[in-house]
Design a protein around this motif. Structure first.
Motif, short mmCIF file in Angstrom:
data_model
loop_
_atom_site.label_atom_id
_atom_site.label_comp_id
_atom_site.label_asym_id
_atom_site.label_seq_id
_atom_site.Cartn_x
_atom_site.Cartn_y
_atom_site.Cartn_z
N GLU A 680 0.84 -1.20 0.00
CA GLU A 680 0.00 0.00 0.00
C GLU A 680 0.88 1.25 0.00
OE1 GLU A 680 -2.44 -0.38 3.43
OE2 GLU A 680 -3.62 -2.07 2.65
N THR A 681 0.57 2.18 -0.88
CA THR A 681 1.42 3.36 -1.03
C THR A 681 1.42 4.26 0.19
OG1 THR A 681 -0.45 4.48 -2.11
CG2 THR A 681 1.16 3.39 -3.53
N GLY A 682 0.34 4.27 0.94
CA GLY A 682 0.27 5.18 2.08
C GLY A 682 0.77 4.60 3.39
N LEU A 683 1.33 3.38 3.36
CA LEU A 683 1.77 2.75 4.60
C LEU A 683 2.97 3.48 5.18
CD1 LEU A 683 1.26 0.31 6.50
CD2 LEU A 683 2.99 -0.93 5.17
N ALA A 684 2.87 3.83 6.45
CA ALA A 684 3.96 4.55 7.11
C ALA A 684 5.11 3.59 7.45
CB ALA A 684 3.44 5.22 8.38
N ALA A 685 6.23 4.19 7.81
CA ALA A 685 7.44 3.40 8.05
C ALA A 685 7.29 2.48 9.27
CB ALA A 685 8.64 4.33 8.24
N LYS A 686 6.66 2.97 10.34
CA LYS A 686 6.60 2.17 11.56
C LYS A 686 5.78 0.89 11.38
CE LYS A 686 5.95 2.51 16.54
NZ LYS A 686 5.64 3.41 17.67
N PRO A 687 4.52 0.96 10.88
CA PRO A 687 3.79 -0.30 10.65
C PRO A 687 4.48 -1.18 9.61
CG PRO A 687 2.55 1.57 9.79
CD PRO A 687 3.66 2.14 10.60
N ALA A 688 5.16 -0.55 8.64
CA ALA A 688 5.89 -1.35 7.66
C ALA A 688 7.00 -2.15 8.34
CB ALA A 688 6.48 -0.44 6.58
N LEU A 689 7.71 -1.50 9.25
CA LEU A 689 8.79 -2.20 9.95
C LEU A 689 8.23 -3.35 10.79
CD1 LEU A 689 11.74 -2.46 10.76
CD2 LEU A 689 11.34 -0.75 12.54
N ILE A 690 7.07 -3.14 11.42
CA ILE A 690 6.47 -4.21 12.23
C ILE A 690 6.11 -5.40 11.34
CG2 ILE A 690 4.45 -4.80 13.62
CD1 ILE A 690 4.48 -1.87 14.62
N LEU A 691 5.50 -5.12 10.18
CA LEU A 691 5.14 -6.19 9.26
C LEU A 691 6.37 -6.90 8.71
CD1 LEU A 691 2.26 -4.44 7.28
CD2 LEU A 691 2.02 -6.43 8.78
N LEU A 692 7.38 -6.14 8.35
CA LEU A 692 8.61 -6.73 7.80
C LEU A 692 9.31 -7.60 8.85
CD1 LEU A 692 10.00 -3.64 5.85
CD2 LEU A 692 9.23 -5.80 4.83
N GLU A 693 9.36 -7.10 10.07
CA GLU A 693 10.02 -7.87 11.13
C GLU A 693 9.26 -9.16 11.42
OE1 GLU A 693 12.99 -8.92 13.44
OE2 GLU A 693 12.99 -7.00 12.35
N ALA A 694 7.92 -9.08 11.37
CA ALA A 694 7.13 -10.29 11.58
C ALA A 694 7.39 -11.31 10.47
CB ALA A 694 5.64 -9.93 11.64
N LEU A 695 7.44 -10.84 9.23
CA LEU A 695 7.73 -11.74 8.11
C LEU A 695 9.15 -12.31 8.22
CD1 LEU A 695 6.10 -9.68 5.22
CD2 LEU A 695 5.40 -11.97 5.96
N ALA A 696 10.09 -11.48 8.67
CA ALA A 696 11.46 -11.95 8.82
C ALA A 696 11.55 -13.04 9.88
CB ALA A 696 12.38 -10.78 9.19
N ARG A 697 10.86 -12.84 11.00
CA ARG A 697 10.87 -13.87 12.06
C ARG A 697 10.19 -15.14 11.57
NH1 ARG A 697 9.49 -10.85 17.84
NH2 ARG A 697 10.88 -9.05 17.57
N ALA A 698 9.12 -14.97 10.82
CA ALA A 698 8.44 -16.15 10.28
C ALA A 698 9.34 -16.91 9.31
CB ALA A 698 7.14 -15.72 9.58
N SER A 699 10.22 -16.19 8.61
CA SER A 699 11.12 -16.83 7.65
C SER A 699 12.13 -17.73 8.34
CB SER A 699 11.87 -15.77 6.85
OG SER A 699 10.98 -14.96 6.12
N THR A 700 12.51 -17.39 9.57
CA THR A 700 13.52 -18.17 10.28
C THR A 700 12.92 -19.12 11.30
OG1 THR A 700 13.76 -16.39 11.92
CG2 THR A 700 15.23 -16.34 10.02
N ALA A 701 11.57 -19.16 11.40
CA ALA A 701 10.93 -20.05 12.37
C ALA A 701 11.18 -21.49 11.97
CB ALA A 701 9.43 -19.77 12.44
N PRO A 702 11.43 -22.38 12.97
CA PRO A 702 11.69 -23.79 12.66
C PRO A 702 10.47 -24.46 12.07
CG PRO A 702 11.46 -23.47 15.03
CD PRO A 702 11.45 -22.11 14.41
#
Length: 702
Positions: A680-702
């Protein structure tokens, strides 16, 4: 990194991979696996990220590249090794080069084994930590071993001999173990010429080497001075090998003989019988374990005689093995001997436990009264084995065993004469050999653990045959202990349980048998569950909650009523267990569920959330406990997409990164929704970072 981002980055992440914010770029890079990107596309992104201005991003990119790199990437990775001053980047680059095979990096890796190679390699500064190079040096040695570079062996030893360097034995020897025949030859040379700790480390490295590279050096392995190496040779020889038989019979080290015996004896019954006459207990144990069943009645009697002797007077390891094998001899003397050994407090604990465990295989088995003698032991381990025997019998419908468990839980089993009147009616003693005794007598157990009246006599020890009878009459074999005089029994005593065996027995009986679907056991367990002792209440309810047994309808009703009452207990462990009992009994009303959802204990709320529909569970996503939120996420995995989207919005508002990671790991819908939000073009940096970090943690989950 703006110019470095390649078209393979999916649109939802491309903007964030090109962010000016280092933290966001790092999270976007680590989130790539969750974006559904293939290996080739991610590889391209990681290669481009090797030029990122942020050192952490370059390190993350190189580490992610290690399993994905291709031979054509070697030149790019080598440039990073040479030009990137960050240690973590260098170490990951070396690991990637080591996986690639024939690369142009071998010359530089060899140089890094011997020095910092400052003419080719950039370091953070001239005065950088000396350990930076040491870590790189070890990584280079490991990579050269993986690459099979036998020409680097001299470099390894030159680095190992550096008086100012670190001890590189383990790194060098492991690399040699990967270098096939040449590396094995060098390891054998170290063992032959150096000995000591270096020799032991070389022997350990040999054990990790590929078996094929060792078999061509079998003669050297068999002649090695280090016993561990000869033991390794024993594991590589075929069972019918003459060399293996010689090791089993002639090697000076008992561990080598034992290993060889374990390999050769299963296919050589005569060798197993001969091994029983070895002078070392561990070889005798290996021979016993390999000894096949025999139809020879005379041999079985002779073996039983020796097993009895070993059980009574052998060293602990041999006595334990004798206990395990005694029931298989078919000797009627096995049962009383095992019972005596299990109850003999002067014996080492491990022998008593082995004897108690072996009772399960005795035929005929011990009577329930005989097992009660184990329940009076001051050793918690022996009591536990006895309780398990009794519990198995009770599950199979033995009424005596059920009564014994009930009395143990009630605390009356060891009470003495006042309790003996409540013993079950006597029944024939199935453990008594035919023609001996008059059947089972009424007994009681004193607080000291004695079974009375004691009308059994301790006869003289059975006549013990010599091992020469086992192996066919050879005259030059030692006696049962392998020496003229059996070794003195160890006086060491293992740490035992509390002196108050009766109180401890109540707890243990509750843990093991508290859930038995027996009327009297249920009654005494419920009595303990409502009693004044807080520990016993917890144990009783935990046992009842963990039961997976079938109860009658009246039993289920009684249990449900008790559990409903316990839901108001002050102890959260009792409330949690009681609520689980209600769930198992199908007795959770709306009022009970509502109370559980607001319980102050998170475990109770978790159980309650698991009973809700996905729509109702959503309202509990704001729970302060991560475990409850995870339970909500598990329920939402079965809900519609709109519900998942609503949940994601709520978690974003509360910045619950961990729960978001759980959700995108559990459901593809949540992952798709997160990526959609990132686009989404209007997504701010802070919620974007939360979503990205969640996806990153999910990527390394066993």
């Amino acid at each position: 990194m703006k110019d470095a981002v390649d078209p393979p980055v999916p649109a939802p992440l491309a903007r964030w991979c090109a962010s000016e914010n280092d933290v966001i770029r790092s999270a976007a890079l680590r989130a790539l696996p969750a974006a559904g990107l293939g290996d080739d596309a991610r590889r391209s992104v990681y290669l481009a990220a090797l030029l990122d201005p942020d050192a952490d991003i370059r390190s993350d990119a190189m580490e992610a590249l290690v399993p994905l790199a291709r031979p054509e990437d070697a030149a790019t990775i080598l440039r990073s090794l040479e030009g990137d001053p960050v240690r973590e980047v260098k170490i990951a680059a070396i690991a990637a080069l080591g996986r690639l095979g024939g690369t142009p990096a071998v010359a530089l890796l060899r140089a890094l084994v011997l020095s910092r190679a400052e003419d080719r390699v950039a370091w953070e500064d001239d005065a950088s930590d000396w350990e930076d190079w040491l870590d790189v040096q070890v990584a280079a040695i490991d990579a050269l071993g993986l690459l099979g570079e036998t020409d680097a062996i001299e470099d390894f030893f030159a680095a190992r001999d550096d008086e100012l360097g670190q001890n590189l034995d383990i790194a060098v020897f492991d690399a040699l173990g990967r270098l096939g025949l040449d590396g094995v030859a060098w390891l054998l040379a170290v063992m032959r010429t150096e000995g000591g700790l270096a020799g032991q480390r070389a022997a350990s490295a040999l054990q990790r080497a590929a078996p094929d590279s060792l078999r061509d050096h079998m003669d050297a392995l068999l002649r090695a001075p280090h016993a561990g190496t000869r033991r390794l040779a024993a594991t590589l020889l075929p069972p019918d090998s003459d060399a293996l038989r010689r090791l089993a019979c002639e090697d000076a080290d008992p561990q080598v003989r034992a290993a060889a015996m374990a390999g050769a004896a299963p296919q050589n019954p005569d060798l197993a019988r001969a091994g029983l006459a070895d002078g070392d207990a561990q070889v005798q144990v290996a021979a016993l374990e390999a000894l096949p069943p025999s139809d020879d009645a005379e041999f079985r009697k002779t073996l039983a005689d020796n097993l009895l002797a070993w059980l009574n007077a052998g060293p602990p390891a041999l006595a334990q093995a004798a206990a395990r094998h005694l029931p298989r001899c078919g000797s009627e003397r096995a049962l009383p001997a095992l019972l005596d050994a299990a109850k003999d407090e002067a014996r080492p604990l491990e022998i008593r436990i082995a004897a108690a465990q072996a009772l399960a295989e005795a035929d005929p088995g011990p009577s329930t009264d005989a097992l009660c003698g184990l329940l009076a032991s001051p050793s918690s381990q022996v009591r536990t084995v006895g309780l398990l025997h009794v519990h198995r019998r009770a599950l199979s419908g033995d009424a005596d065993a059920g009564t014994t468990l009930a009395r143990a839980i009630e605390g009356t089993l060891l009470d003495g004469e006042a309790d003996s009147a409540r013993r079950p009616a006597p029944a024939p003693d199935m453990a008594m050999p035919k023609g001996e005794g008059a059947g089972r007598q009424k007994i009681r157990i004193t607080p000291e653990g004695e079974i009375v009246p004691a009308d059994e006599t301790n006869g003289a020890p059975p006549e013990t045959s010599t091992l020469s009878a086992i192996i066919g009459g050879a005259e030059d074999h030692p006696g049962p202990e392998g020496s003229p005089a059996a070794p003195a029994q160890s006086k060491r005593r293992a740490i035992e349980g509390p002196d108050g065996a009766s109180a401890a027995l109540v707890r243990e009986a509750l843990q093991i048998g508290g859930a038995l679907p027996d009327e009297r056991v249920l009654a005494v367990t419920l009595s303990r569950a409502a009693g004044p002792d807080s520990d016993l209440r917890r144990i009783a309810w935990t046992a009842l909650a963990g039961a997976a047994c079938t109860r009658s309808a009246p039993q289920t009703e009684r249990l449900s009523v008790a559990a409903q009452a316990a839901l108001g207990a002050d102890d959260p462990l009792v409330r949690h267990a009681a609520f689980r009992v209600c769930i198992g009994a199908g007795a959770v009303s709306e009022a009970t569920l509502a109370a559980a959802l607001t319980d102050e204990d998170a475990l109770v709320r978790c159980e309650a959330v698991g009973l809700l529909t996905p729509e109702r569970a959503l309202d509990h996503l704001a729970d302060p406990s991560p475990s409850v939120r995870r339970a909500v996420v598990a329920r939402l995995a079965r809900g519609p997409r709109a519900l998942v989207s609503d949940a994601l919005t709520r978690l974003l508002e509360r910045e619950r990164v961990g729960t978001l990671a759980d959700m995108v790991s559990d459901t593809a819908m949540a992952q798709e929704e997160a990526l959609s939000r990132l686009g989404e073009t209007g997504l701010a940096a802070k919620p974007a970072l939360i979503l990205l970090e969640a996806l990153a943690r999910a990527s390394t989950a066993p």
